[in-house]
Scaffold this active site. Structure first.
Site, short mmCIF file in Angstrom:
data_model
loop_
_atom_site.label_atom_id
_atom_site.label_comp_id
_atom_site.label_asym_id
_atom_site.label_seq_id
_atom_site.Cartn_x
_atom_site.Cartn_y
_atom_site.Cartn_z
N GLY A 60 0.63 -1.16 -0.14
CA GLY A 60 -0.01 0.15 -0.05
C GLY A 60 0.82 1.31 0.02
O GLY A 60 0.34 2.37 -0.05
N ARG A 101 3.19 -1.55 -6.08
CA ARG A 101 3.16 -0.15 -6.84
C ARG A 101 4.59 0.38 -6.38
O ARG A 101 5.24 0.91 -7.30
CB ARG A 101 2.18 0.75 -6.03
CG ARG A 101 1.82 1.96 -6.87
CD ARG A 101 0.86 3.13 -6.16
NE ARG A 101 -0.26 2.53 -6.01
CZ ARG A 101 -1.42 2.35 -6.97
NH1 ARG A 101 -1.26 2.84 -7.99
NH2 ARG A 101 -2.37 1.81 -6.33
N ARG A 138 -6.06 3.33 -15.52
CA ARG A 138 -6.08 4.14 -14.05
C ARG A 138 -6.93 5.44 -13.99
O ARG A 138 -7.63 5.92 -13.23
CB ARG A 138 -4.54 4.24 -13.43
CG ARG A 138 -3.99 2.93 -13.14
CD ARG A 138 -2.60 2.99 -12.36
NE ARG A 138 -2.90 3.59 -10.84
CZ ARG A 138 -3.01 5.00 -10.70
NH1 ARG A 138 -2.53 5.59 -11.35
NH2 ARG A 138 -2.99 5.14 -9.45
N TYR A 162 -9.72 5.23 -11.36
CA TYR A 162 -9.48 5.48 -10.31
C TYR A 162 -9.51 7.49 -10.25
O TYR A 162 -9.00 8.08 -9.16
CB TYR A 162 -8.18 5.15 -9.64
CG TYR A 162 -8.08 3.63 -9.61
CD1 TYR A 162 -8.76 2.88 -9.21
CD2 TYR A 162 -6.93 2.92 -10.57
CE1 TYR A 162 -8.80 1.71 -8.92
CE2 TYR A 162 -6.94 1.70 -10.56
CZ TYR A 162 -7.65 1.11 -9.58
OH TYR A 162 -7.60 -0.52 -9.40
N CYS A 215 -13.81 4.22 -28.56
CA CYS A 215 -15.12 4.74 -28.51
C CYS A 215 -16.13 4.76 -27.32
O CYS A 215 -16.73 4.22 -27.10
CB CYS A 215 -16.14 3.89 -29.50
SG CYS A 215 -15.35 4.34 -31.26
N GLU A 216 -15.35 5.64 -26.22
CA GLU A 216 -15.85 5.99 -25.09
C GLU A 216 -15.62 7.28 -24.57
O GLU A 216 -14.21 7.92 -24.68
CB GLU A 216 -15.19 4.98 -24.17
CG GLU A 216 -15.33 3.64 -24.19
CD GLU A 216 -16.71 3.12 -23.50
OE1 GLU A 216 -17.03 3.68 -22.45
OE2 GLU A 216 -17.27 1.82 -23.58
N TYR A 255 0.14 -1.55 -12.16
CA TYR A 255 -1.31 -1.29 -12.47
C TYR A 255 -1.60 -0.74 -13.90
O TYR A 255 -2.58 -0.09 -14.07
CB TYR A 255 -2.21 -0.73 -11.37
CG TYR A 255 -2.05 -1.39 -10.07
CD1 TYR A 255 -2.27 -2.55 -9.87
CD2 TYR A 255 -1.29 -0.85 -9.07
CE1 TYR A 255 -2.31 -3.25 -8.47
CE2 TYR A 255 -0.78 -1.23 -7.89
CZ TYR A 255 -1.28 -2.59 -7.65
OH TYR A 255 -1.11 -3.07 -6.50
C1 LIG Z 1 -2.68 -5.08 -4.21
C2 LIG Z 1 -2.00 -5.94 -2.91
C3 LIG Z 1 -0.72 -5.63 -2.51
C4 LIG Z 1 0.07 -4.49 -3.07
O1 LIG Z 1 -0.45 -3.08 -2.93
P1 LIG Z 1 0.45 -1.90 -3.31
O2 LIG Z 1 -0.42 -0.52 -2.97
O3 LIG Z 1 0.60 -2.17 -4.80
O4 LIG Z 1 1.66 -2.16 -2.50
C5 LIG Z 1 -0.33 -6.15 -1.30
N1 LIG Z 1 -1.02 -7.03 -0.57
C6 LIG Z 1 -2.37 -7.55 -1.32
C7 LIG Z 1 -2.99 -8.43 -0.48
C8 LIG Z 1 -2.69 -6.94 -2.18
O5 LIG Z 1 -4.11 -7.27 -2.58
#
Ligand SMILES: *Cc1c(COP(=O)(O)O)cnc(C)c1O
Length: 414
Positions: free
Chosen positions: A231, A274, A310, A314, A339-340, A368
């Site tokens: 994350g 990420r 993305r 998002y 075509c969107e 991603y």
């Molecule tokens: C997507 C995911 C991650 C990675 O998340 P990032 O934001 O890309 O670091 C880690 N663990 C699980 C279980 C995920 O689904």
């Protein structure tokens, strides 16, 4: 990446093409790994495969000493194919099929159980096969990670994990403890992606460690590892991001503060996706036409949300540049070729005077990006290229028109 390299790539392999920088991937791996290992030697880094599952990329990350966080049978297959050891793979997901569970059992990887029903399915399969597996449970810590709703996964209303409330998670451990076919190895959380504020992360981890304490004191369970998920956010625009040092510092501090109370030192697993690949990738596209309407200026490129979803999915911001040109003369929208009407890759960007045929780079597209690409509008999948120290290598050929019919069958009488 310099404009000469990008031009050469476009000439050789065409556009749209994802271009990755091997050096940067390795640097990112090293950064996060070092920050954790110097503070908590028992850390294990697990690369989240869904961020970018190209085998060459996975191989680089594996060679940097990373395990794999996989979320499907397909990703498990990719991790095994990459050569990640069984003990370095954790299989997460809220909807693992019986077939996927059987694959995971046969592969001997860690299964991260997401629900009581899944535990039930797993127990039945293990009994029938008379096999034993290592498991962890994913916990839902019920916190708000303050990121985009579509990438928030630890909210109490989220579909992921077992809740701490009403002792749902605790009871799951008690039940698993009784089953000889299960070896309880860990606990897991993953609260969301693109996290730029560490506070919710800390709040969730506190809850998780409280739970680890209860597992020990109430059920006598000692865990081999506590997996805090991924994350860690990256800078797409002007976000204040959490540095890998602060991220590691914050997590390991909480770990250390619980060490005495818990009475043992669990391993710490972290699952960055990420952070490893986002800034190592550029989506290289070509301006097909420039269109000035009475209301807006469009740069129509040969990529779209089929290539990079993305922005559409998002509302994500990606920096855009025109290869070999600088300055910001005019305001443009960079439009995809689907075509969107929602197929806009970038809005209201000051760019130099863009001409038909110019190359347009979309930054921070390594995570991603390709992994979420599709062939919508029957646009073949893009190519992927790896820029190495002194050479450029194609790591995925561009899709062809024939590929669009892959596995299709037309009934004989049609
Ligand atoms: C997507 C995911 C991650 C990675 O998340 P990032 O934001 O890309 O670091 C880690 N663990 C699980 C279980 C995920 O689904």
């Amino acid at each position: 990446m310099d404009s000469g390299t990008l031009k050469k790539i476009a000439e050789t392999y065409g556009t749209p093409t994802y271009v990755y920088d091997e050096e940067r991937i390795r640097e990112n791996c090293g950064k996060i790994k070092r920050e954790f290992e110097k503070r908590y030697p028992r850390t294990r880094l697990m690369y989240a495969y869904k961020a970018n599952t190209n085998l060459a990329i996975c191989r680089i990350v594996k060679n940097e000493g990373f395990g794999a966080d996989v979320v499907s049978g397909g990703e498990l297959h990719a991790a095994l194919k990459t050569g990640v050891s069984r003990s370095g793979i954790i299989f997460t997901g809220n909807g693992k099929s019986a077939k996927e569970l059987e694959f995971a059992i046969a592969s001997g990887v860690m299964i991260n159980v997401d629900s009581l029903d899944e535990l039930d399915t797993l127990e039945k399969i293990l009994k029938k096969k008379n096999k034993k597996v290592k498991i962890s449970f994913r916990i839902n810590p019920s916190v708000n990670p303050k990121t985009h709703p579509k990438i928030s996964t630890g909210l109490r209303e989220s579909k992921f994990g077992l809740h701490l409330q009403d002792d749902v998670a605790l009871d799951a451990y008690a039940r698993a403890k009784k089953n000889k076919n299960l070896e309880i190895a860990g606990v897991h959380m993953h609260i969301g992606s693109q996290i730029t504020d560490i506070t919710p992360f800390e709040e969730a981890l506190e809850k998780l460690m409280q739970f680890v304490l209860r597992l020990k004191s109430e059920l006598g369970i000692k865990l081999k590892f506590v997996d805090v998920g991924g994350g860690l956010g990256v800078r797409y625009k002007d976000e204040k991001v959490v540095s890998p040092g602060n991220f590691a510092g914050s997590i390991t501090k909480i770990f250390d503060s619980y060490a005495k109370k818990i009475g043992y030192t669990p391993g710490l697993w972290v699952e960055p996706g990420r952070f490893i690949v986002a800034d190592a990738g550029i989506l290289l596209a070509r301006a097909i036409s420039i269109k000035k309407t009475p209301y807006r200026n469009f740069v129509n490129v040969d990529a779209g949300f089929n290539t990079l979803i993305r922005p559409a999915m998002y509302d994500a911001y990606h920096e855009v540049f025109v290869v070999g040109k600088s300055g910001g003369k005019r305001t443009y929208d960079v439009a995809g070729n689907l075509c969107e009407s929602g197929d806009i890759l970038a809005k209201d960007r000051k760019l130099p005077d863009v001409r038909r045929g110019d190359l347009v780079g979309i930054m921070n597209a390594g995570a991603y990006g390709f992994s979420m690409a599709s062939a919508y509008n029957s646009q073949p999948l893009p190519a992927e290229v790896l820029v190495r120290k002194n050479r450029i290598e194609l790591i995925r050929e561009r899709g062809s028109y024939e590929d669009l019919y892959f596995k299709q069958k037309v009934p004989k009488d049609l």
